[in-house]
Design a protein around this motif. Structure first.
Motif, PDB file in Angstrom:
ATOM      1  N   VAL A  40      -8.543   5.213  -3.388  1.00 25.56           N
ATOM      2  CA  VAL A  40      -7.793   3.960  -3.477  1.00 25.56           C
ATOM      3  C   VAL A  40      -7.935   3.385  -4.875  1.00 25.56           C
ATOM      4  CG1 VAL A  40      -9.733   2.564  -2.617  1.00 25.56           C
ATOM      5  CG2 VAL A  40      -7.387   1.705  -2.400  1.00 25.56           C
ATOM      6  N   LEU A  57       0.927   5.220   0.223  1.00 26.03           N
ATOM      7  CA  LEU A  57       0.144   6.380   0.641  1.00 26.03           C
ATOM      8  C   LEU A  57       0.803   7.651   0.134  1.00 26.03           C
ATOM      9  CD1 LEU A  57      -0.848   4.144   2.584  1.00 26.03           C
ATOM     10  CD2 LEU A  57      -0.890   5.851   4.405  1.00 26.03           C
ATOM     11  N   ALA A  74       0.842  -1.200   0.000  1.00 27.71           N
ATOM     12  CA  ALA A  74       0.000   0.000   0.000  1.00 27.71           C
ATOM     13  C   ALA A  74       0.872   1.243   0.000  1.00 27.71           C
ATOM     14  CB  ALA A  74      -0.924   0.017   1.217  1.00 27.71           C
ATOM     15  N   ALA A 126      -7.013   1.285   3.033  1.00 30.32           N
ATOM     16  CA  ALA A 126      -7.655   2.537   2.641  1.00 30.32           C
ATOM     17  C   ALA A 126      -8.902   2.819   3.474  1.00 30.32           C
ATOM     18  CB  ALA A 126      -8.011   2.489   1.157  1.00 30.32           C
ATOM     19  N   VAL A 161      -4.261   6.114  -2.023  1.00 30.51           N
ATOM     20  CA  VAL A 161      -3.695   4.818  -1.637  1.00 30.51           C
ATOM     21  C   VAL A 161      -3.597   3.970  -2.894  1.00 30.51           C
ATOM     22  CG1 VAL A 161      -3.929   2.776  -0.179  1.00 30.51           C
ATOM     23  CG2 VAL A 161      -4.745   5.011   0.639  1.00 30.51           C
TER      24      VAL A 161
END
Length: 362
Positions: A236, A105, A103, A170, A133
């Motif tokens: 996301v 960010l 993931a 997310a 994300v």
């Protein structure tokens, strides 16, 4: 606290912005009573030159031992042949995979003092606070690839498990913010996107009913992100869409030099880096903007070391430096601005002026 932060300066301006960020981290450590160690390793083009591979085994093992990893940038003209069998970006992809980071960010919060640097009208940017994300280890970048004289193919593949874990990250983030999540796909065309949308709807319904979920096609998202960015909270999406949308979102902040990122997995360890590239045209000139790398250090302190107060201090210090017009050339009108080192020093001075934690503890 004692912590080991693996440094991967990389190529181009990477060593310059990394050194600037480390100077800020050292200042934070002194003022808050911490002990940070900074072992350094090769990755990217410099690793190809020195070791023949973009990610040496010693680098991967060093990063696995560390509490967190701070990366500068990889790539440059010397290694830019897309047909080359060994390329710098392969090191970054392998590092994410090797550390189990799925993931990415990327927060986007335009600073009021830098709004004039954005090509977007300032009235659209006031109050924008977005986190994108991006899924990191699946999709078309990692799928099977074929090439003949007459055709080529890249397989885009996602499993339910890959989709679930990044969506849960997310959703959890959205729950901590404004409770609004937009899931971006291309479900009108792609089977992987139809699976993505089904999984998102199920997780939202069963696990996060308190978070408002919206589905958006990637082409319309690309338009809305610039036309009405203030409406969004957490976005996301899958790997390639996220790569494109986050670069687009950088225009909201006015400069790639202001945007940090964090790549996270299931544990606390993570990889932190500015979203900009190696900028070979200005490498070695000492004029690169270090703020994105410094802000990446704030994410590092918050997510990997759980030093939330220290992370807040860095972010307030960067805000203070920008408020004081401590601009590098990419932000200054006319293209003239502070050096990389001077910008880092401006942040350190703000830390000294506004972070009193160590003194109060004494």
């Amino acid at each position: 606290m004692h912590a080991e932060i693996a440094l991967l300066p990389g190529d181009g301006i990477g060593p310059e912005v990394t050194a600037a960020a480390v100077s800020v981290l050292r200042s934070v450590a002194r003022r808050h009573g911490h002990d940070f160690a900074f072992p350094e390793y090769d990755v990217g083009g410099i690793a190809i030159d020195r070791h023949g591979v973009p990610l040496p085994e010693a680098t991967l093992q060093g990063c696995r031992r560390a509490d967190a990893v701070l990366l500068g940038a990889v790539g440059g003209p010397k290694w830019s042949d897309p047909n080359a069998k060994v390329r710098p970006e392969q090191g970054l992809l392998a590092l994410r995979k090797g550390l189990g980071l799925f993931a990415n960010l990327r927060p986007v919060r335009p600073h009021p003092a830098a709004l004039d640097a954005s090509p977007i009208k300032p009235h659209l940017l006031t109050g924008v606070d977005i986190v994108v994300v991006r899924e990191l280890t699946g999709g078309i970048y990692f799928g099977e690839k074929t090439r003949t004289a007459d055709a080529a193919s890249d397989l885009c593949s996602y499993s339910v498990v890959e989709i679930e874990r990044v969506l849960r990250s997310a959703f959890r983030l959205a729950r901590l913010r404004r409770g609004y999540l937009v899931s971006v796909d291309k479900a009108n065309v792609l089977e992987t996107s139809r699976l993505w949308r089904d999984v998102a709807a199920r997780i939202g319904r069963e696990e996060f009913p308190d978070v408002r979920l919206e589905h958006q096609l990637v082409d319309s998202m690309a338009m809305h992100l610039l036309a009405r960015p203030r409406e969004y909270d957490v976005i996301v999406t899958e790997n390639m869409f996220g790569d494109i949308l986050t670069d687009e979102a950088s225009m909201l902040a006015g400069s790639l030099g202001l945007l940090p990122s964090a790549s996270l997995g299931d544990g606390k360890a993570g990889l932190y880096e500015p979203i900009h590239g190696s900028a070979p045209d200005i490498a070695g000139k000492g004029i690169a903007n270090p703020y994105a790398t410094i802000l990446s250090c704030a994410l590092l302190l918050r997510h990997s070391l759980e030093l939330h107060e220290e992370a807040d201090c860095i972010e307030r210090a960067v805000d203070g430096a920008l408020n004081a017009q401590a601009f590098t050339g990419d932000l200054a009108r006319g293209g003239r601005g502070l050096s990389t080192a001077a910008a880092a020093q401006a942040v350190i001075e703000q830390l000294q002026a506004h972070c009193y934690v160590a003194e109060l503890r004494d």
